[in-house]
Design a protein around this motif. Structure first.
Motif, PDB file in Angstrom:
ATOM      1  N   PHE A 154       0.835  -1.195   0.000  1.00  0.00           N
ATOM      2  CA  PHE A 154       0.000   0.000   0.000  1.00  0.00           C
ATOM      3  C   PHE A 154       0.873   1.250   0.000  1.00  0.00           C
ATOM      4  O   PHE A 154       1.976   1.251   0.537  1.00  0.00           O
ATOM      5  CB  PHE A 154      -0.926  -0.004   1.221  1.00  0.00           C
ATOM      6  N   PRO A 155       0.403   2.340  -0.609  1.00  0.00           N
ATOM      7  CA  PRO A 155       1.203   3.576  -0.651  1.00  0.00           C
ATOM      8  C   PRO A 155       1.629   4.012   0.746  1.00  0.00           C
ATOM      9  O   PRO A 155       0.834   4.010   1.691  1.00  0.00           O
ATOM     10  CB  PRO A 155       0.237   4.587  -1.288  1.00  0.00           C
ATOM     11  N   GLY A 156       2.907   4.338   0.866  1.00  0.00           N
ATOM     12  CA  GLY A 156       3.446   4.818   2.135  1.00  0.00           C
ATOM     13  C   GLY A 156       3.919   3.741   3.091  1.00  0.00           C
ATOM     14  O   GLY A 156       4.360   4.042   4.201  1.00  0.00           O
ATOM     15  N   THR A 157       3.842   2.456   2.678  1.00  0.00           N
ATOM     16  CA  THR A 157       4.196   1.370   3.597  1.00  0.00           C
ATOM     17  C   THR A 157       5.567   0.765   3.321  1.00  0.00           C
ATOM     18  O   THR A 157       6.000  -0.129   4.052  1.00  0.00           O
ATOM     19  CB  THR A 157       3.153   0.240   3.521  1.00  0.00           C
ATOM     20  N   ARG A 158       6.266   1.191   2.282  1.00  0.00           N
ATOM     21  CA  ARG A 158       7.556   0.590   1.954  1.00  0.00           C
ATOM     22  C   ARG A 158       8.585   0.928   3.024  1.00  0.00           C
ATOM     23  O   ARG A 158       8.558   2.023   3.598  1.00  0.00           O
ATOM     24  CB  ARG A 158       8.039   1.062   0.584  1.00  0.00           C
ATOM     25  N   PRO A 159       9.523   0.010   3.309  1.00  0.00           N
ATOM     26  CA  PRO A 159      10.532   0.280   4.335  1.00  0.00           C
ATOM     27  C   PRO A 159      11.322   1.550   4.079  1.00  0.00           C
ATOM     28  O   PRO A 159      11.689   2.264   5.022  1.00  0.00           O
ATOM     29  CB  PRO A 159      11.437  -0.952   4.256  1.00  0.00           C
ATOM     30  N   SER A 202       8.265  -7.324  16.264  1.00  0.00           N
ATOM     31  CA  SER A 202       9.552  -7.420  16.954  1.00  0.00           C
ATOM     32  C   SER A 202      10.564  -6.463  16.325  1.00  0.00           C
ATOM     33  O   SER A 202      10.431  -6.081  15.155  1.00  0.00           O
ATOM     34  CB  SER A 202      10.095  -8.855  16.884  1.00  0.00           C
ATOM     35  N   PRO A 203      11.592  -6.077  17.076  1.00  0.00           N
ATOM     36  CA  PRO A 203      12.583  -5.140  16.531  1.00  0.00           C
ATOM     37  C   PRO A 203      13.239  -5.616  15.236  1.00  0.00           C
ATOM     38  O   PRO A 203      13.508  -4.808  14.348  1.00  0.00           O
ATOM     39  CB  PRO A 203      13.608  -5.027  17.672  1.00  0.00           C
ATOM     40  N   TRP A 204      13.480  -6.929  15.099  1.00  0.00           N
ATOM     41  CA  TRP A 204      14.181  -7.430  13.919  1.00  0.00           C
ATOM     42  C   TRP A 204      13.324  -7.368  12.648  1.00  0.00           C
ATOM     43  O   TRP A 204      13.833  -7.535  11.541  1.00  0.00           O
ATOM     44  CB  TRP A 204      14.672  -8.858  14.143  1.00  0.00           C
ATOM     45  N   GLU A 205      12.022  -7.098  12.809  1.00  0.00           N
ATOM     46  CA  GLU A 205      11.099  -7.087  11.666  1.00  0.00           C
ATOM     47  C   GLU A 205      10.239  -5.824  11.662  1.00  0.00           C
ATOM     48  O   GLU A 205       9.178  -5.794  11.047  1.00  0.00           O
ATOM     49  CB  GLU A 205      10.177  -8.308  11.753  1.00  0.00           C
ATOM     50  N   LYS A 206      10.694  -4.786  12.333  1.00  0.00           N
ATOM     51  CA  LYS A 206       9.812  -3.660  12.619  1.00  0.00           C
ATOM     52  C   LYS A 206       9.396  -2.866  11.379  1.00  0.00           C
ATOM     53  O   LYS A 206       8.391  -2.155  11.405  1.00  0.00           O
ATOM     54  CB  LYS A 206      10.457  -2.730  13.640  1.00  0.00           C
ATOM     55  N   LEU A 207      10.158  -2.952  10.282  1.00  0.00           N
ATOM     56  CA  LEU A 207       9.819  -2.163   9.104  1.00  0.00           C
ATOM     57  C   LEU A 207       8.821  -2.864   8.197  1.00  0.00           C
ATOM     58  O   LEU A 207       7.980  -2.216   7.577  1.00  0.00           O
ATOM     59  CB  LEU A 207      11.084  -1.820   8.318  1.00  0.00           C
ATOM     60  N   LYS A 208       8.928  -4.188   8.076  1.00  0.00           N
ATOM     61  CA  LYS A 208       7.943  -4.930   7.294  1.00  0.00           C
ATOM     62  C   LYS A 208       8.178  -6.417   7.491  1.00  0.00           C
ATOM     63  O   LYS A 208       9.259  -6.850   7.906  1.00  0.00           O
ATOM     64  CB  LYS A 208       8.029  -4.600   5.806  1.00  0.00           C
ATOM     65  N   ILE A 209       7.150  -7.198   7.176  1.00  0.00           N
ATOM     66  CA  ILE A 209       7.272  -8.648   7.097  1.00  0.00           C
ATOM     67  C   ILE A 209       6.620  -9.098   5.800  1.00  0.00           C
ATOM     68  O   ILE A 209       5.757  -8.410   5.242  1.00  0.00           O
ATOM     69  CB  ILE A 209       6.630  -9.378   8.299  1.00  0.00           C
ATOM     70  N   GLY A 210       7.043 -10.264   5.307  1.00  0.00           N
ATOM     71  CA  GLY A 210       6.462 -10.805   4.097  1.00  0.00           C
ATOM     72  C   GLY A 210       6.536 -12.317   4.085  1.00  0.00           C
ATOM     73  O   GLY A 210       7.402 -12.916   4.733  1.00  0.00           O
ATOM     74  N   CYS A 211       5.618 -12.919   3.348  1.00  0.00           N
ATOM     75  CA  CYS A 211       5.595 -14.376   3.246  1.00  0.00           C
ATOM     76  C   CYS A 211       6.877 -14.857   2.587  1.00  0.00           C
ATOM     77  O   CYS A 211       7.378 -14.253   1.641  1.00  0.00           O
ATOM     78  CB  CYS A 211       4.385 -14.801   2.426  1.00  0.00           C
ATOM     79  N   GLY A 212       7.409 -15.956   3.103  1.00  0.00           N
ATOM     80  CA  GLY A 212       8.609 -16.538   2.524  1.00  0.00           C
ATOM     81  C   GLY A 212       8.247 -17.767   1.708  1.00  0.00           C
ATOM     82  O   GLY A 212       7.680 -17.668   0.629  1.00  0.00           O
ATOM     83  N   GLU A 236       0.227   0.245   9.496  1.00  0.00           N
ATOM     84  CA  GLU A 236       0.328   0.632   8.103  1.00  0.00           C
ATOM     85  C   GLU A 236       1.614   0.136   7.450  1.00  0.00           C
ATOM     86  O   GLU A 236       1.867   0.411   6.290  1.00  0.00           O
ATOM     87  CB  GLU A 236       0.225   2.159   7.962  1.00  0.00           C
ATOM     88  N   ARG A 237       2.455  -0.569   8.190  1.00  0.00           N
ATOM     89  CA  ARG A 237       3.662  -1.131   7.588  1.00  0.00           C
ATOM     90  C   ARG A 237       3.289  -2.392   6.813  1.00  0.00           C
ATOM     91  O   ARG A 237       2.244  -3.012   7.045  1.00  0.00           O
ATOM     92  CB  ARG A 237       4.712  -1.426   8.664  1.00  0.00           C
ATOM     93  N   GLU A 238       4.164  -2.771   5.877  1.00  0.00           N
ATOM     94  CA  GLU A 238       3.876  -3.928   5.037  1.00  0.00           C
ATOM     95  C   GLU A 238       3.717  -5.178   5.896  1.00  0.00           C
ATOM     96  O   GLU A 238       4.545  -5.461   6.770  1.00  0.00           O
ATOM     97  CB  GLU A 238       4.987  -4.114   4.011  1.00  0.00           C
ATOM     98  N   SER A 239       2.676  -5.939   5.622  1.00  0.00           N
ATOM     99  CA  SER A 239       2.277  -7.064   6.462  1.00  0.00           C
ATOM    100  C   SER A 239       1.931  -8.269   5.604  1.00  0.00           C
ATOM    101  O   SER A 239       1.829  -8.183   4.375  1.00  0.00           O
ATOM    102  CB  SER A 239       1.062  -6.671   7.322  1.00  0.00           C
ATOM    103  N   ILE A 240       1.725  -9.405   6.258  1.00  0.00           N
ATOM    104  CA  ILE A 240       1.298 -10.624   5.573  1.00  0.00           C
ATOM    105  C   ILE A 240      -0.223 -10.697   5.611  1.00  0.00           C
ATOM    106  O   ILE A 240      -0.826 -10.615   6.684  1.00  0.00           O
ATOM    107  CB  ILE A 240       1.915 -11.866   6.230  1.00  0.00           C
TER     108      ILE A 240
END
Length: 353
Positions: A167-172, A222-232, A187-191
């Protein structure tokens, strides 16, 4: 797997592969092959194993998909990128989800095969509108399918897809510049998980309908994923539930002006009977960039899981080999051993629908 010297198809790297066992029992790798100008094809290779059953290399077999359709091409280039492959049991076919990169931006495309060697395009995935978002016109990536029909929010068995709308504005690159917040930024990128009504028996020419019943499955916590997460990698059914190896992104050096990012891998477990329910989520990454091949490359500090191989072939069903992109340049493999019971302390937090 490393770029082959002198091969123009791999001049920009080999990365982010789909993985699947063929009807012959062999393990096949479908790497993204990047040529000059970020022109991406999906290759085909057979994984080589040593006498102990450990993966040690690949045998290149050619190209599985090359940008040909309008939705895969753009002026001066194009791309078939970052595939995932699932054997969808009701269809009795392998279905590949991949990122088609046209002038409109990245979109989710699908192709199917009976043998992993010959692929037929199924077109772009289509989505019903959600709230104020028109998914059709939203960039989307990191899609994978469940191998079985799963119950949607109403308990009806349908084909489930995991994906990551941009979504607009959600990129790391955008969110990293925002002021830190003590709460989860939804609003951050999510699964996300979406569902498609389907016939639950094999058909001659499978066609998928519109994906709907959209649900935000999980957001960065969590801090290690705070900007975005995505399906692997595509979901794997285990004794604990659906195992999902996913990626998370954080700032490599918080406070630095260049905002370099770090991609790590974690695991989630979803309920078998209610896949929208998270049973476990690793509080720390299970794989982080530490090797030189992971910390230096086309994009440094990246491990990006996209495929798994459950090692039933050597009598080790609780062992899962995870294939992943290394710094957007090479492909590595790591071993994941399933515990007898889920570890305590895992955070099952997720966003509401």
């Amino acid at each position: 797997m490393e770029p082959e010297p002198g091969n123009p198809h791999e001049a920009g790297g080999v990365l982010n592969p789909a993985v699947a066992r063929g009807p012959d029992g062999e393990l096949y790798l479908f790497p993204r092959l990047v040529a000059e100008g970020n022109y991406s094809r999906i290759g085909l290779a057979r994984v080589r194993f040593d006498e102990a059953g450990e993966p040690v290399g690949v045998e290149r077999l050619g190209i599985a998909l090359e940008p040909e359709a309008d939705y895969e091409r753009r002026p001066g280039g194009g791309g078939c990128e970052d595939p995932r492959i699932t054997f969808v049991e009701p269809l009795r076919r392998y279905v590949m989800t991949y990122t088609a990169f046209s002038a409109l931006g990245p979109r989710i495309a699908l192709a199917c095969s009976e043998d992993l060697l010959r692929w037929t395009r199924m077109g772009l995935a289509t989505f019903a509108q959600y709230d104020r978002f028109d998914f059709v016109n939203v960039d989307d990536k990191d899609a994978s399918l469940f191998p079985q029909a799963i119950p949607n929010h109403a308990g009806k068995l349908q084909l489930g897809m995991l994906h990551r709308p941009l979504f607009p504005g959600t990129r790391p690159e955008e969110t990293v510049r925002r002021a830190a917040s003590a709460s989860v930024d939804r609003e951050r990128e999510s699964i996300w998980i979406s569902y498609c009504p389907m016939r639950l028996e094999a058909v001659d020419s499978p066609r998928l309908g519109i994906f709907n019943s959209h649900h935000r499955l999980a957001t960065p916590v969590s801090p290690w994923e705070k900007l975005k997460i995505g399906c692997g990698a595509p979901p794997v059914l285990t004794r604990h539930g659906w195992l999902l190896v996913y990626h998370g992104v954080s700032e490599h050096d918080p406070g630095a002006p260049d905002h370099h990012l770090t991609y790590s891998a974690g695991v989630m477990v979803l309920s078998k009977d209610h896949p929208q329910t998270l049973l476990y989520r690793s509080p720390e990454p299970v794989l982080s960039p530490t090797l030189p091949q992971e910390t230096h490359g086309v994009v440094s500090n990246v491990v990006f899981p996209t495929g798994t191989d459950r090692r039933d072939d050597i009598g080790a069903p609780d062992r899962i080999d995870v294939y992943y992109g290394m710094a957007d340049n090479r492909i590595g493999v790591a071993r994941l051993d399933l515990p007898t019971t889920l570890p305590s302390g895992g955070d099952p937090a997720c966003a509401p629908s």
